[in-house]
Design a protein around this motif. Structure first.
Motif, PDB file in Angstrom:
ATOM      1  N   PRO A  22      -8.436  17.716   1.704  1.00  0.00           N
ATOM      2  CA  PRO A  22      -8.428  16.175   1.022  1.00  0.00           C
ATOM      3  C   PRO A  22      -7.922  16.299  -0.311  1.00  0.00           C
ATOM      4  O   PRO A  22      -8.599  17.208  -1.274  1.00  0.00           O
ATOM      5  CB  PRO A  22      -9.746  15.487   1.598  1.00  0.00           C
ATOM      6  N   MET A  23      -7.212  15.048   0.011  1.00  0.00           N
ATOM      7  CA  MET A  23      -6.118  14.755  -1.042  1.00  0.00           C
ATOM      8  C   MET A  23      -7.030  15.213  -2.171  1.00  0.00           C
ATOM      9  O   MET A  23      -6.648  15.581  -3.336  1.00  0.00           O
ATOM     10  CB  MET A  23      -5.137  14.271  -1.025  1.00  0.00           C
ATOM     11  N   PRO A  55      -6.558   3.807  -1.497  1.00  0.00           N
ATOM     12  CA  PRO A  55      -5.794   3.742  -0.496  1.00  0.00           C
ATOM     13  C   PRO A  55      -4.136   3.231  -1.829  1.00  0.00           C
ATOM     14  O   PRO A  55      -3.008   3.222  -1.444  1.00  0.00           O
ATOM     15  CB  PRO A  55      -6.000   2.432   0.003  1.00  0.00           C
ATOM     16  N   LEU A  87       2.465  12.554  -1.011  1.00  0.00           N
ATOM     17  CA  LEU A  87       1.426  13.439  -1.152  1.00  0.00           C
ATOM     18  C   LEU A  87       0.086  11.849  -0.337  1.00  0.00           C
ATOM     19  O   LEU A  87      -0.396  10.979  -0.314  1.00  0.00           O
ATOM     20  CB  LEU A  87       0.563  13.314  -1.629  1.00  0.00           C
ATOM     21  N   GLY A  88      -0.469  12.808  -0.011  1.00  0.00           N
ATOM     22  CA  GLY A  88      -1.729  11.866   1.474  1.00  0.00           C
ATOM     23  C   GLY A  88      -1.126  11.105   2.308  1.00  0.00           C
ATOM     24  O   GLY A  88      -1.943  10.891   3.328  1.00  0.00           O
ATOM     25  N   ARG A  89      -0.055  10.962   2.958  1.00  0.00           N
ATOM     26  CA  ARG A  89       0.378  10.588   3.862  1.00  0.00           C
ATOM     27  C   ARG A  89       1.218  10.601   5.053  1.00  0.00           C
ATOM     28  O   ARG A  89       1.536  10.264   6.728  1.00  0.00           O
ATOM     29  CB  ARG A  89       1.709   9.249   3.565  1.00  0.00           C
ATOM     30  N   TYR A  90       1.022  12.381   5.025  1.00  0.00           N
ATOM     31  CA  TYR A  90       1.809  12.876   5.751  1.00  0.00           C
ATOM     32  C   TYR A  90       0.668  14.218   6.400  1.00  0.00           C
ATOM     33  O   TYR A  90      -0.147  14.582   6.315  1.00  0.00           O
ATOM     34  CB  TYR A  90       3.232  13.256   5.821  1.00  0.00           C
ATOM     35  N   ASP A  91       1.861  14.572   7.462  1.00  0.00           N
ATOM     36  CA  ASP A  91       0.697  16.655   8.367  1.00  0.00           C
ATOM     37  C   ASP A  91       1.060  16.952   7.506  1.00  0.00           C
ATOM     38  O   ASP A  91       1.693  17.296   5.591  1.00  0.00           O
ATOM     39  CB  ASP A  91       0.996  16.270   9.420  1.00  0.00           C
ATOM     40  N   ALA A  92       0.252  18.507   7.695  1.00  0.00           N
ATOM     41  CA  ALA A  92      -0.086  19.591   6.099  1.00  0.00           C
ATOM     42  C   ALA A  92       1.720  20.234   6.205  1.00  0.00           C
ATOM     43  O   ALA A  92       2.089  20.477   5.044  1.00  0.00           O
ATOM     44  CB  ALA A  92      -0.708  21.053   6.818  1.00  0.00           C
ATOM     45  N   GLU A  95       3.634  17.670   4.019  1.00  0.00           N
ATOM     46  CA  GLU A  95       3.619  17.551   2.599  1.00  0.00           C
ATOM     47  C   GLU A  95       3.820  18.983   1.844  1.00  0.00           C
ATOM     48  O   GLU A  95       4.200  18.884   0.501  1.00  0.00           O
ATOM     49  CB  GLU A  95       1.816  17.525   2.643  1.00  0.00           C
TER      50      GLU A  95
ATOM     51  N   HIS B  65      -5.294   0.037   5.390  1.00  0.00           N
ATOM     52  CA  HIS B  65      -5.902   0.431   3.679  1.00  0.00           C
ATOM     53  C   HIS B  65      -7.117   1.326   4.297  1.00  0.00           C
ATOM     54  O   HIS B  65      -7.765   1.898   3.695  1.00  0.00           O
ATOM     55  CB  HIS B  65      -6.362  -1.069   3.167  1.00  0.00           C
ATOM     56  N   LEU B  68      -6.242   4.121   5.244  1.00  0.00           N
ATOM     57  CA  LEU B  68      -5.933   5.473   4.043  1.00  0.00           C
ATOM     58  C   LEU B  68      -7.764   5.727   3.431  1.00  0.00           C
ATOM     59  O   LEU B  68      -7.911   6.793   3.007  1.00  0.00           O
ATOM     60  CB  LEU B  68      -5.812   4.919   3.273  1.00  0.00           C
ATOM     61  N   SER B  69      -8.294   4.505   3.339  1.00  0.00           N
ATOM     62  CA  SER B  69      -9.198   4.928   2.296  1.00  0.00           C
ATOM     63  C   SER B  69     -10.360   6.209   2.858  1.00  0.00           C
ATOM     64  O   SER B  69     -10.985   6.930   3.112  1.00  0.00           O
ATOM     65  CB  SER B  69     -10.099   4.095   2.857  1.00  0.00           C
ATOM     66  N   GLY B  72      -9.451   9.465   2.874  1.00  0.00           N
ATOM     67  CA  GLY B  72     -10.320   9.904   1.903  1.00  0.00           C
ATOM     68  C   GLY B  72      -8.709  10.662   1.248  1.00  0.00           C
ATOM     69  O   GLY B  72      -8.240  11.175   0.340  1.00  0.00           O
ATOM     70  N   GLY B  73      -7.437   8.991   1.603  1.00  0.00           N
ATOM     71  CA  GLY B  73      -6.699   9.488   1.308  1.00  0.00           C
ATOM     72  C   GLY B  73      -5.946  10.887   1.301  1.00  0.00           C
ATOM     73  O   GLY B  73      -4.337  11.299   0.833  1.00  0.00           O
ATOM     74  N   SER B  74      -5.893  11.051   2.679  1.00  0.00           N
ATOM     75  CA  SER B  74      -5.482  12.826   2.922  1.00  0.00           C
ATOM     76  C   SER B  74      -5.129  12.608   4.818  1.00  0.00           C
ATOM     77  O   SER B  74      -5.803  12.804   5.120  1.00  0.00           O
ATOM     78  CB  SER B  74      -6.768  13.901   2.918  1.00  0.00           C
ATOM     79  N   TYR B  75      -3.580  12.234   4.967  1.00  0.00           N
ATOM     80  CA  TYR B  75      -3.975  12.380   6.261  1.00  0.00           C
ATOM     81  C   TYR B  75      -3.216  13.556   6.756  1.00  0.00           C
ATOM     82  O   TYR B  75      -4.471  14.112   8.131  1.00  0.00           O
ATOM     83  CB  TYR B  75      -2.148  11.434   6.471  1.00  0.00           C
ATOM     84  N   HIS B  76      -3.374  14.942   6.368  1.00  0.00           N
ATOM     85  CA  HIS B  76      -3.584  15.786   6.624  1.00  0.00           C
ATOM     86  C   HIS B  76      -4.616  16.381   6.964  1.00  0.00           C
ATOM     87  O   HIS B  76      -4.998  17.077   8.087  1.00  0.00           O
ATOM     88  CB  HIS B  76      -2.569  16.701   5.554  1.00  0.00           C
ATOM     89  N   SER B  77      -5.485  15.872   6.284  1.00  0.00           N
ATOM     90  CA  SER B  77      -7.217  16.581   6.765  1.00  0.00           C
ATOM     91  C   SER B  77      -7.520  15.820   8.480  1.00  0.00           C
ATOM     92  O   SER B  77      -8.758  16.151   8.453  1.00  0.00           O
ATOM     93  CB  SER B  77      -8.171  15.670   5.273  1.00  0.00           C
ATOM     94  N   ALA B  79      -5.666  14.106  10.661  1.00  0.00           N
ATOM     95  CA  ALA B  79      -4.875  14.826  11.423  1.00  0.00           C
ATOM     96  C   ALA B  79      -4.982  14.913  12.879  1.00  0.00           C
ATOM     97  O   ALA B  79      -4.555  14.537  13.933  1.00  0.00           O
ATOM     98  CB  ALA B  79      -3.279  15.322  11.053  1.00  0.00           C
TER      99      ALA B  79
END
Lengths: 140, 292
Positions: A22-23, A55, A87-92, A95, B65, B68-69, B72-77, B79
Motif C-alpha cells: 500500500p502507498m 483520501p 499514485l494510489g488511484r490506479y492498478d499496479a 501506476e 472518500h 479511498l480510506s 489505505g489510499g492504494s487502489y493497487h493493493s 484491486a
C-alpha cells in the motif's frame, strides 16, 4: 535531490510490482530511509497524510512538492505533481508506468544538470590553468 | 468498539461525527452500516435499522472518500478483492461494494461508479463457543461444519472456536481468503486467535490450505465459507493428510445443504462428523450441534 528521488521511485516501483505494498507503507518506508533529500520529501508526504488523511493524498503530495522541491525546475515539479494525481488511484501496472514517466522527466533534468556540471568543471579547470599560467608568467 | 473506531475513521467528518454521537449501547450493537448514493446511511443493529442523523444524503464523493480510506489510499493493493466486490479494512470489518462492473473477456476488470457499500462490523464474541467445545472435542477434535444463513455470525463463531482450540494446544492453520477471520494488519491478527495459529490471508482457500498443510503441520485447518467446487481439493487434501477441518458454509441446516450438488459431493466423502447450525431466537443466537 534528483538522483535521490529517482532512486526512491525505483524502490516504489519494486514495492508496487512485487508486493503490491500500500502507498502509505511505501511512503513511510521511503521517509525513514537514510537518503537525506528524498527522505525529507517522503517524510513531509507522510506528515501531511497523517494530518489530512489518505483520501487527500494528491493534496498531501502537492504540499510536499511545494515545501521540499523548490530547488527543482518547474518542469520537474510539474512531473512530480502529475505523478501525485495518479499514485494510489490506479492498478499496479498503470501506476508503475506513471512512475517510470516521472523518472524519465527527472532523469532528463538530472542528465542536463550533470552535463552542465561537467562542462562547468572543464571550463573552471581551463580557467584555473590559464590563470595559473598567466600568474606564473607575471611572476617570472 | 475497536472495529467501529476503525470504521468511523473511514468516513467524511460529518458522518464520522454522527457515528461517534450514537449512544454507547447503539455503538456496541452495530452490526452493519448501509451506505447508498443519494440516500441516508442506515445503521443496522441486532434490534433493527435506524437512520444515521446527518442532514444530507450520501454523495459520490462520500463513497469515494470511504473507499479511498479503506484501501489505505492504494487502489493497487485492494484491486484484486475489489474485483470480487469487497475490501477488508483494519479492525476486521468488511466493506461490500456495488457498482458498475467493467468486464474484459468475461472477467471483471474493475468495479467503478460505486453506488452502495455494506460495512459489516465484526465483534469478537468471547465465550460463545464454550458450550460447544465438549461436543466437538469429545473424542479428539471432530471435523466440523458451521452452518447458517448470511449475517448470523458464522465467522464470529469460527473465530471463537479457533481461539478456544488454539488455547487448548491444537495447532490451527487458517486459510483466510477474505481476511475476515484474523483480519491481519501489517502481519498482526486484529482478533485474538490464541497462541497456536498460523494464518495465510488473501490467498485462495485451496492454495492457502495446501501451502499450510505442507509447511505448517497443522492439527486443524480452518476456512471460511465453502462455496465452490474449487474449495473441495483443499478439504480433500486436508482430510487425506489426517488434518482436522473446521469450516463454515451458507445454509439453514445440514439437510438444506444436501440439496446442493457441491455438498452432495462433499458429504459423499464422509469427511465431516459434526455440524453446528446457528439460528436466531428472540434476537439471540442459538447453536445446535448435530452428527452428520
Amino acid at each position: 535531490m534528483l538522483s535521490a528521488l529517482i532512486s526512491a521511485f525505483r524502490i516504489m516501483i519494486c514495492e508496487i510490482q512485487t508486493n503490491l505494498t500500500p502507498m502509505g507503507e511505501i511512503i513511510q518506508m521511503l521517509a525513514s530511509s537514510n537518503e537525506k533529500y528524498s527522505g525529507m520529501f517522503f517524510a513531509e508526504v507522510s506528515k501531511q497524510l497523517e494530518l489530512q488523511g489518505v483520501p487527500y493524498f494528491t493534496r498531501c503530495w502537492k504540499t510536499a512538492v511545494t515545501f521540499c522541491c523548490s530547488a527543482l525546475t518547474s518542469t520537474e515539479q510539474e512531473a512530480l505533481l502529475t505523478l501525485g494525481n495518479v499514485l494510489g488511484r490506479y492498478d499496479a501496472a498503470e501506476e508503475c508506468v506513471s512512475i517510470e514517466r516521472c523518472i524519465m522527466e527527472l532523469n532528463t533534468g538530472y542528465e542536463a544538470l550533470r552535463h552542465r556540471y561537467q562542462t562547468d568543471a572543464r571550463l573552471y579547470t581551463g580557467l584555473g590553468l590559464a590563470a595559473g599560467c598567466i600568474l606564473a608568467i607575471v611572476l617570472l | 468498539m475497536d472495529s467501529l473506531t476503525d470504521v468511523t475513521a473511514l468516513f467524511p467528518q460529518d458522518f464520522a461525527g454522527a457515528l461517534k454521537n450514537l449512544s454507547a449501547a447503539t455503538q456496541n450493537a452495530i452490526e452493519e452500516l448501509r451506505i447508498r448514493r443519494g440516500l441516508p446511511i442506515l445503521v443496522k443493529t441486532s434490534t433493527g435499522e435506524k437512520v444515521l442523523s446527518v442532514n444530507r444524503p450520501v454523495t459520490r464523493e462520500d463513497i469515494d472518500h470511504i473507499v479511498l480510506s479503506a484501501t489505505g489510499g492504494s487502489y493497487h493493493s485492494a484491486a484484486e478483492t475489489m474485483k470480487h466486490g469487497y475490501i477488508t479494512v483494519k479492525g476486521g470489518s468488511r466493506i461490500g461494494l456495488c457498482g458498475e462492473g467493467a468486464m474484459r473477456e468475461g472477467q471483471i476488470e474493475a468495479l467503478r461508479n460505486i453506488s452502495s457499500l455494506c460495512i459489516r462490523v465484526p465483534k469478537p464474541a468471547i465465550g460463545c463457543a464454550d458450550e460447544l467445545m465438549p461436543c466437538l472435542c469429545a473424542k479428539g477434535f471432530q471435523n466440523t461444519l458451521i452452518i447458517s444463513p448470511p449475517g448470523m455470525g458464522k465467522t464470529t463463531l469460527l473465530r471463537e472456536l479457533i481461539r478456544r482450540l488454539s488455547k487448548d494446544g491444537f495447532r490451527i492453520a487458517v486459510a483466510d481468503e477474505r481476511g475476515e477471520i484474523a483480519s491481519m494488519h501489517h502481519g498482526v491478527p486484529q482478533f485474538d486467535l490464541g497462541p497456536h495459529v498460523d494464518i495465510i490471508t488473501n490467498v485462495t482457500k485451496c492454495q492457502a490450505a495446501i501451502m499450510l498443510i505442507r509447511t505448517m503441520a497443522p492439527d486443524i485447518l480452518a476456512m471460511d465459507e465453502i462455496t465452490a467446487v474449487a474449495d473441495l481439493p483443499a478439504i480433500l487434501e486436508a482430510s487425506g493428510c489426517g488434518v482436522g477441518l473446521l469450516t463454515t458454509v451458507h445454509g439453514s441446516d445440514a439437510d438444506s445443504l444436501k440439496q446442493k450438488k457441491l455438498f452432495q459431493d462433499l458429504f459423499s466423502y464422509d469427511i465431516f462428523q459434526k455440524a453446528v447450525c446457528i439460528q436466531k431466537q428472540n434476537g439471540n443466537r442459538v447453536y445446535t450441534v448435530t452428527d452428520l
